[in-house]
Design a protein around this motif. Structure first.
Motif, PDB file in Angstrom:
ATOM      1  N   THR A 445       0.839  -1.198   0.000  1.00  0.00           N
ATOM      2  CA  THR A 445       0.000   0.000   0.000  1.00  0.00           C
ATOM      3  C   THR A 445       0.871   1.244   0.000  1.00  0.00           C
ATOM      4  O   THR A 445       2.064   1.192   0.338  1.00  0.00           O
ATOM      5  CB  THR A 445      -0.905   0.037   1.241  1.00  0.00           C
ATOM      6  OG1 THR A 445      -0.069   0.176   2.413  1.00  0.00           O
ATOM      7  CG2 THR A 445      -1.737  -1.231   1.355  1.00  0.00           C
ATOM      8  N   THR A 446       0.264   2.362  -0.332  1.00  0.00           N
ATOM      9  CA  THR A 446       0.961   3.643  -0.248  1.00  0.00           C
ATOM     10  C   THR A 446       1.488   3.879   1.154  1.00  0.00           C
ATOM     11  O   THR A 446       2.619   4.354   1.344  1.00  0.00           O
ATOM     12  CB  THR A 446       0.024   4.785  -0.666  1.00  0.00           C
ATOM     13  OG1 THR A 446      -0.071   4.805  -2.098  1.00  0.00           O
ATOM     14  CG2 THR A 446       0.549   6.135  -0.221  1.00  0.00           C
ATOM     15  N   THR A 447       0.684   3.569   2.160  1.00  0.00           N
ATOM     16  CA  THR A 447       1.094   3.807   3.545  1.00  0.00           C
ATOM     17  C   THR A 447       2.387   3.075   3.872  1.00  0.00           C
ATOM     18  O   THR A 447       3.285   3.628   4.531  1.00  0.00           O
ATOM     19  CB  THR A 447      -0.019   3.368   4.511  1.00  0.00           C
ATOM     20  OG1 THR A 447      -1.201   4.141   4.241  1.00  0.00           O
ATOM     21  CG2 THR A 447       0.391   3.585   5.959  1.00  0.00           C
ATOM     22  N   GLN A 448       2.512   1.841   3.416  1.00  0.00           N
ATOM     23  CA  GLN A 448       3.743   1.091   3.673  1.00  0.00           C
ATOM     24  C   GLN A 448       4.956   1.771   3.049  1.00  0.00           C
ATOM     25  O   GLN A 448       6.019   1.873   3.667  1.00  0.00           O
ATOM     26  CB  GLN A 448       3.616  -0.330   3.128  1.00  0.00           C
ATOM     27  CG  GLN A 448       2.690  -1.229   3.908  1.00  0.00           C
ATOM     28  CD  GLN A 448       2.543  -2.583   3.250  1.00  0.00           C
ATOM     29  OE1 GLN A 448       1.791  -2.741   2.289  1.00  0.00           O
ATOM     30  NE2 GLN A 448       3.259  -3.577   3.754  1.00  0.00           N
ATOM     31  N   GLU A 450       5.229   5.017   2.120  1.00  0.00           N
ATOM     32  CA  GLU A 450       5.451   6.302   2.798  1.00  0.00           C
ATOM     33  C   GLU A 450       6.167   6.088   4.132  1.00  0.00           C
ATOM     34  O   GLU A 450       7.137   6.802   4.452  1.00  0.00           O
ATOM     35  CB  GLU A 450       4.115   6.994   3.052  1.00  0.00           C
ATOM     36  CG  GLU A 450       3.430   7.525   1.825  1.00  0.00           C
ATOM     37  CD  GLU A 450       2.100   8.168   2.174  1.00  0.00           C
ATOM     38  OE1 GLU A 450       1.783   8.309   3.369  1.00  0.00           O
ATOM     39  OE2 GLU A 450       1.355   8.533   1.245  1.00  0.00           O
ATOM     40  N   ASP A 451       5.662   5.141   4.918  1.00  0.00           N
ATOM     41  CA  ASP A 451       6.236   4.923   6.249  1.00  0.00           C
ATOM     42  C   ASP A 451       7.681   4.469   6.167  1.00  0.00           C
ATOM     43  O   ASP A 451       8.520   4.880   6.987  1.00  0.00           O
ATOM     44  CB  ASP A 451       5.404   3.890   7.015  1.00  0.00           C
ATOM     45  CG  ASP A 451       4.042   4.426   7.453  1.00  0.00           C
ATOM     46  OD1 ASP A 451       3.822   5.645   7.338  1.00  0.00           O
ATOM     47  OD2 ASP A 451       3.208   3.614   7.898  1.00  0.00           O
ATOM     48  N   SER A 462       4.468  13.005   6.658  1.00  0.00           N
ATOM     49  CA  SER A 462       3.034  12.810   6.448  1.00  0.00           C
ATOM     50  C   SER A 462       2.408  13.968   5.684  1.00  0.00           C
ATOM     51  O   SER A 462       1.646  13.757   4.731  1.00  0.00           O
ATOM     52  CB  SER A 462       2.322  12.608   7.786  1.00  0.00           C
ATOM     53  OG  SER A 462       2.582  13.685   8.674  1.00  0.00           O
TER      54      SER A 462
END
Length: 544
Positions: A445-448, A450-451, A462
């Motif tokens: 995912t994008t979140t993975q 980005e993080d 963020s």
């Protein structure tokens, strides 16, 4: 006052666009295609055997797909996708014919055998039909049916976006990749089929030949391809980070001599991208570059090529800087997808930027490796003229809706800007390589993503990602000098939480300042010309 008026009009325009984007209407068919439905969520793909015959004269396909899967939860209905005008003839498990309920492209198969968690089961789908013909491949997907200069059939698949189910029955959702796959393709005598993975064997018949290709690594469904023609083959060995990589090239007979010269970019690409991204992700399946009757695409271990044996993108430089003519765009870009798209694959098409932003950026890194850092940066900055900033880069989730095409050029500039912010090129290379190690052969995912980048950079990114991926406006640095030789600055035309360090050039000095949407101050010795370091993709206004 004139500056504020321009900014107000600018902000109003993008507010209108954002409202229009939010009001986009989606159908049940969009949800069936784009979401992990209950009929998809209870089972995991393990193995496909796609066994088909191609009939060029009638432009039809018939065959079977054997689907092996692991049961994760008790459920008795499975969703398999196949788009019209292709037809699903039957579904069988353990020899028993099963009931199929069709809703558009979604076929709901009612299983009789009790599905026990932890068990591995198989389903055999029989199908046939005349698949959609690609009108403008690869953007308008389907099958391309052409002939070469000698009248031989020249056929290829390309189905990113429209989906693999346009020509074969599959679990047509990116979150679940099959672990391995056998692709058996029967074609008329005198033609070859080139698909993903390694050629296991060829069964020779009187009128046809069947080519069996085995993929030993996980593969995204849109990466599965067929390429049929009067091919000739040549190849080479590359001693890379994981050992000896087999590199094979399949081209039309007339193009053999020029391909032997022109395809040298492929070896150069492997060297550069192993440096930046880590080992080529599919040593076990080899690397192939295959000529096709359309521009080309990133099919895993079977990258397709149709750029006319010329540098640039169809002979043009997309950056307008001259650097884009130093390499064949299709060889470099589509092969770059082996790392970002095929190794690291999005779980939802809304996160397509993970594929396209990093691969767009890879073009500049190729230049960086062979021509120096400034060459790469000039190239990526040159592509800004193609950015539209009309819609966010990230699309809508669970409805098979990708984001803005700015994921290419804007995405490349975003990554170039992160490199500037980090200001540590070796660490930046470690991050790029680390992504391909951390998420090796995974859907993400994008979140993975980005993080991971934020953690490795040691920064809270963020608001940066919210601004550049989820909004379409470009931050503007406003500044002015007060009478006491103080520089005042802030970000405007951005989300309220946005903050980002920025390197300013004051006269002949470069200085980094932390900026948000509140006015900050910097004492200076004297007023001087102020500009933003060019690798920041931002605007700037001097108010007075």
């Amino acid at each position: 006052m004139q500056v504020f008026r321009k900014l107000f009009v600018f902000a109003f325009f993008f507010l209108f666009v954002s409202i229009s984007y939010a009001q986009q209407k989606f159908t049940r068919a969009d949800s069936l295609r784009g979401s992990i439905t209950p009929e998809r969520g209870w089972w995991d793909l393990n193995y496909y055997h796609l066994d088909i015959e191609i009939f060029p004269e009638t432009k039809t396909i018939q065959g079977t797909n054997t689907i092996r899967y692991r049961v994760n939860a008790e459920h008795q209905v499975m969703q398999i996708d196949l788009q019209e005008p292709m037809r699903m003839i039957s579904a069988k498990q353990d020899g028993e014919k099963l009931e199929i309920r069709q809703e558009g492209a979604a076929h709901f198969i009612h299983l009789v055998k009790k599905q026990v968690p932890g068990a591995f089961e198989e389903l055999i789908i029989s199908f046939e039909g005349q698949p959609k013909e690609a009108v403008r491949p690869p953007w308008d997907g389907g099958i391309t049916w052409q002939k070469d200069d000698h009248g031989n059939h020249f056929i290829a698949s390309s189905n990113q976006g429209i989906g693999s189910s346009i020509w074969w029955p599959s679990k047509d959702h990116p979150a679940d990749e099959v672990d391995s796959m056998l692709i058996s393709v029967t074609v008329p005598k005198g033609l070859m089929n080139i698909s993903n993975g390694r050629l296991r064997k060829v069964d020779n018949g009187e009128q046809t030949d069947t080519f069996h290709w085995f993929v030993s690594n996980p593969i995204n469904d849109y990466g599965v391809n067929i390429n049929i023609g009067d091919y000739v083959n040549f190849g080479e060995k590359y001693e890379g980070e994981k050992g000896t990589l087999d590199m094979d090239y399949y081209v039309l007979r007339n193009n053999l001599d020029k391909a032997k010269i022109h395809f040298s970019d492929a070896r150069k690409m492997i060297e550069a991208f192993e440096y930046w991204f880590g080992p080529y992700p599919f040593y076990e399946d080899s690397y192939k570059l295959v000529e096709v009757p359309y521009l080309g695409m990133e099919h895993q271990s079977s990258v397709t090529y149709g750029n006319g044996y010329q540098n640039g993108y169809r002979g043009t430089d997309l950056s307008g800087t001259g650097w884009g003519m130093k390499f064949d765009f299709i060889i470099i870009h589509e092969s770059g997808h082996e790392w970002f798209a095929n190794n690291i694959t999005y779980k939802d098409v809304a996160d397509m930027w993970i594929h396209e932003s990093f691969t767009n950026y890879s073009e500049s890194l190729y230049l960086d490796y062979y021509f120096g850092k400034e060459a790469g940066k000039e190239y990526v900055r040159g592509t800004r003229a193609r950015i539209e900033n009309k819609l966010p880069i990230i699309g809508r989730y669970s409805v098979n809706y990708r984001g803005s095409g700015d994921m290419y050029y804007k995405g490349g500039n975003i990554l170039n800007m992160l490199r500037q912010i980090l200001n540590d090129d070796e660490k930046w290379r470690e991050i790029l390589r680390g992504l391909n190690h951390e998420f090796y052969h995974q859907t993400v995912t994008t979140t993975q993503v980005e993080d991971y980048i934020a953690l490795e950079m040691g920064m809270d990114l963020s608001s940066f990602f919210d601004q550049y991926l989820r909004n379409s406006t470009i931050p503007v640095l406003e500044f002015y000098f007060s009478d006491d030789q103080t520089l005042h600055y802030r970000w405007n035309n951005c989300i309220n939480s946005f903050e980002m360090p920025v390197d300013l050039i004051l006269g002949n000095k470069e200085i980094r300042v932390q900026a948000n949407n509140q006015w900050s101050e910097l004492k200076v010795n004297e007023r001087s010309e102020v500009s933003v370091q060019p690798d920041y993709y931002v605007g700037s206004f001097r108010l007075r």
